[in-house]
Scaffold this active site. Structure first.
Site, mmCIF file in Angstrom:
data_model
loop_
_atom_site.group_PDB
_atom_site.id
_atom_site.type_symbol
_atom_site.label_atom_id
_atom_site.label_comp_id
_atom_site.label_asym_id
_atom_site.label_seq_id
_atom_site.Cartn_x
_atom_site.Cartn_y
_atom_site.Cartn_z
ATOM 1 N N GLU A 202 0.806 -1.218 0.000
ATOM 2 C CA GLU A 202 0.000 0.000 0.000
ATOM 3 C C GLU A 202 0.840 1.270 0.000
ATOM 4 O O GLU A 202 0.441 2.282 -0.587
ATOM 5 C CB GLU A 202 -0.951 -0.007 1.203
ATOM 6 N N HIS B 143 -10.392 -5.676 8.979
ATOM 7 C CA HIS B 143 -10.920 -5.408 7.641
ATOM 8 C C HIS B 143 -12.252 -4.654 7.670
ATOM 9 O O HIS B 143 -12.881 -4.509 6.629
ATOM 10 C CB HIS B 143 -11.151 -6.724 6.883
#
Length: 822
Positions: free
Chosen positions: A531, A598
């Site tokens: 990321e 998540h």
């Protein structure tokens, strides 16, 4: 994995071994005499001159920090000064072959690199080009004091311009290259190909990769150099940037003239130390930094160690490595061996180094050595070298006098113009395309299968009788995002999108389904699962002039790109004095069902950072309109999307989602349902639970709720909310983020300040619990439900006749939870 690539078990399971080629170390062995065929006397003297200029410039900064004066000029500089005294040959060698079309990125220790690249650019530009650069930068504000009473050549004038603009920037002067907003660690000057230098160690490691990606995708001339220190080789963004830069797809999957590696040199300015840690022998184990290249690709990144104390050795390496990049065989890694005599900063006494070590390096000082070699070879005389030093001292003395003059070189007048910096936080521009040329696409948009499919869908959720269409027939939120994105791909030739599983899968949540057919590989591709590099490369891509959509698959993964999202992307536009634009739209999905790592809503984190625009649409009409606005702008946007509602149909805009282009301005909340007794302001997908609560309030208790969807968090216009409060006098603010520290709390505080007289009760926040997010089966106890909103109204605002409370919103319970931190 792309379907075109077959992983054959018969091949990959074969026995064998991985072999490596030797990595050259300090192989350059030519003398000045040997190089006379390649360099003129003027060339040799220019190299010497540029090293001397850098040395004297940084000596001046060191003396004003330590002694408070230089050459009889008193000045107190409170800001930082991370110096590279001793590294001049490495910087000049790096810059010598580079033109303005070649970009360099640096670290917090980059004054020498800025000056070296600037001096190189000045030699390569014509007098007319130099005059144009100087006169047009900030309408000549930096140039005006430099040209006053000057008599000499244009190149001499340009050198003074470079010295003054850099020094004025270091001293935070309005006449600096970036209006004094960058300062010492962030100074840069894009007209000379000097791009942002980074105060974060390793911060340029992935940003520079994005700049090289921009050059490759948009067929631009030149190369990109990432000047990073040896200590940065421990930093995550550097390794993630290296992984991105060496992706096999550049050679295996990209086609036509796009096939081949990035035009990038990772230039490790290896001065042996990271602050007080010795990288070789203490904090790292690679010993020779060039060996790192062996682990990254089959070419070993063409890695090499070069003697950075010999400028000719560095120039030779750059000439050879540029040929590799010209052949599209990049990227390249250079380990440029050097040493800094100065401490990490002037306050560093270098107690971690022995006096003998420093003296040993000073004994082979590159400037003294190179000067002696020039004299020995008959290229220069002692008098010529002394003249260079004397003229340089005069130049730097002139520069500091001018840069500290409060009349000629003022600080920004924030007292007179209190919004000067605020006005530069966003560009707020509207730009169809970043470049005027035809985009690379595979077929006309009307031939795209998904575009044809969407033409047959129902763009409003209900038929004329109010009955919902089936999910298969409904045009959903993901379709609104797709239409806005594909439209921009056919408008803006610079637009690229990438992230994890973006291409063949169509994105993890099918937003990009259909784009794979429409776009060649170099405009839509899969990135590594890294990321930091996804966002970091997007920053470099955008600051060089492109538009980009990086995707972070789950909101929770923002932490993996923390520096890039919170410390890089929001700041460069303002720190450049608005020279740089940042047209980046980071798509971030907010999840549920997948537990604690998540399923978090981190809108507050993004909204807290100055310089980011933050939006969160939750209807197809809003999603398309806000994505159009995001992609029309030139500011960095964090674009939150809820996984829960990607397939939800349009329930509010009765005309349905228009087929054509439209924009929804950022910052305008939308009244989704009018009411008179209580206002419910929602953030994200909780809107639909607020609507459920409103239905129950009306049916069971005769209470009319006005529902406002925030849609946008930064900016945000509170006026519609205040107008609603004038009717209702009461407000609930709800969203899926954990309540503590949420943007809901920020809204509650601001509403109290702005509308205290309109409130009949304090604003009430109904957010998620301050827990880990549990499994899907337990989510109803974590995320706000319709009944929570009703319970909160009953407990905190107005009692509801006959209501039985299921959830405790009393003040004692609030006190208890805070006391326990849950």
């Amino acid at each position: 994995m792309p379907k075109v690539q077959f992983i054959d078990p018969q091949e990959v399971r074969k026995a064998g071994e991985v072999t490596f080629n030797p990595i050259p170390v300090n192989q350059y062995s030519k003398s000045i005499e040997d190089e006379k065929a390649n360099f003129s006397k003027e060339d040799f003297l220019r190299i010497y001159h540029d090293m001397v200029v850098i040395r004297e410039f940084e000596t001046m900064l060191n003396e004003i920090k330590i002694k408070g004066e230089y050459n009889g000029i008193a000045y107190n500089h409170p800001g930082p000064a991370h110096l590279s005294i001793g590294q001049e040959a490495a910087a000049v060698g790096m810059a010598y072959t580079l033109g303005v079309e070649d970009f360099i990125f640096g670290s917090h220790r980059s004054h020498g690199e800025i000056l070296a690249k600037g001096l190189s650019a000045i030699q390569k530009l014509s007098d007319e080009q130099l005059t144009d650069v100087m006169e047009n930068h900030f309408d000549g504000k930096t140039f005006a004091p430099v040209k006053e009473n000057f008599q000499g050549t244009t190149k001499e004038l340009a050198i003074r311009f470079l010295i003054y603009g850099t020094l004025a920037e270091i001293f935070a002067r309005e006449t600096g290259f970036n209006r004094g907003l960058g300062g010492s660690m962030h100074a840069f000057f894009t007209p000379f190909g000097v791009y942002p230098n980074n105060a974060i160690v390793g911060g340029s490691g992935d940003i520079a990769v994005g700049a090289a990606l921009f050059k490759k995708v948009n067929r631009k001339e030149g190369i990109v150099v990432a000047n990073i220190g040896d200590a940065s080789m421990a930093c995550g963004p550097v390794w993630e940037g290296l992984s991105f830069a060496t992706m096999d797809q550049f050679n295996q999957l990209w086609e036509g003239d796009m096939k081949g590696g990035l035009p990038l040199i990772i230039n490790i300015m290896n001065n042996q130390y990271g602050m007080g840690g010795q990288t070789c022998g203490e904090t790292m184990g690679y010993k020779v930094a060039a060996r790192i290249g062996a682990g990254l690709n089959a070419d070993q990144m063409h890695a090499e160690r070069v003697d950075g104390y010999n400028p000719l050795a560095v120039i030779d390496a750059y000439k050879r490595k540029r040929e590799i990049l010209k052949e599209k065989r990049g990227p390249v890694l250079l380990d440029v061996l050097t040493y800094r005599f100065s401490g990490h900063s002037p306050s560093d006494a270098s107690s971690y180094r022995s006096k003998e070590e420093i003296e040993a390096w000073q004994a082979v000082d590159s400037i003294i050595w190179f000067g002696n070699e020039l004299v020995k070879a008959g290229v220069a005389t002692e008098e010529e070298l002394e003249s260079t030093k004397s003229n340089t001292t005069d130049l730097i003395t002139w520069g500091i006098k001018l840069a500290i003059d409060p009349v000629v070189s003022p600080l920004m007048d924030i007292e007179k113009y209190p919004e000067l910096i605020g006005d530069m936080m966003f560009s707020d521009e509207s730009v169809d395309k970043m470049e005027d040329r035809e985009p690379d696409v595979n077929h006309p948009m009307e031939e795209n299968p998904r575009v044809q499919q969407l033409a047959k869908k129902e763009r409003f959720a209900f038929d004329k009788n109010g009955k919902p269409f089936s999910k298969i027939k409904q045009y959903g939120l993901r379709d609104g995002l797709f239409e806005a994105i594909i439209d921009r791909f056919y408008k803006d030739p610079t637009l690229v999108a990438y992230g994890e599983e973006n291409r063949d899968w169509g994105g993890a949540f099918a937003v990009y389904r259909g784009l794979t057919e429409a776009l060649p590989y170099h405009r839509l591709f899969n990135s590594p699962i890294s990321e930091a590099s996804i966002v970091g490369t997007a920053i470099g891509y955008a600051m060089c002039g492109g538009r980009v959509i990086p995707e972070i698959m789950y909101c929770d993964f923002l932490g993996r790109a923390g520096d890039e999202v919170f410390n890089q992307m929001p700041k460069w536009q303002a720190m450049s004095g608005n020279v740089i634009k940042m047209p980046i739209v980071v798509r971030v999905s907010v999840g549920s069902k997948y537990g604690a790592q998540h399923s978090q809503d981190w809108t507050a984190l993004a909204a807290h950072i100055s310089g980011l625009k933050v939006v969160f649409p939750v209807s197809p009409y809003d999603a398309k309109g806000l994505m159009n606005s995001a992609l029309q702008g030139t500011d960095p946007v964090i674009f939150f999307e809820s996984q829960r509602i990607y397939d939800i149909g349009e329930q509010f805009h009765e005309g349905g989602v228009p087929e054509g282009y439209y924009e929804i301005p950022f910052g305008e909340p939308d009244v989704k349902r009018e009411g008179s007794d209580v206002t419910i302001l929602s953030i994200g997908a909780t809107l639909y639970r607020a609507l459920e609560a409103a239905d129950q309030l009306q049916e069971k208790y005769g209470m009319s709720a006005e529902i406002i969807d925030a849609r946008s968090l930064v900016p945000f216009n509170y006026e519609p909310v205040i107008e609603s409060l004038k009717k209702t006098g009461r407000i609930i603010i709800t969203g899926d983020a954990s309540a503590r520290g949420s943007f809901m709390k920020e809204m509650a505080s601001t509403i109290t300040e702005l509308a205290f007289d309109e409130l009949d009760a304090p604003p009430v926040v109904v957010g998620s619990r301050n827990w880990i997010t549990p499994a899907y089966e337990l989510e109803e106890y974590f995320f706000p439900q319709a009944e929570w909103i009703i319970d909160a109204i009953h407990e905190k605002i107005v009692p509801l006749k006959g209501h039985v409370v299921k959830n405790n919103f009393t003040e004692p319970e609030l006190t208890r939870r805070n006391k326990l931190g849950i």
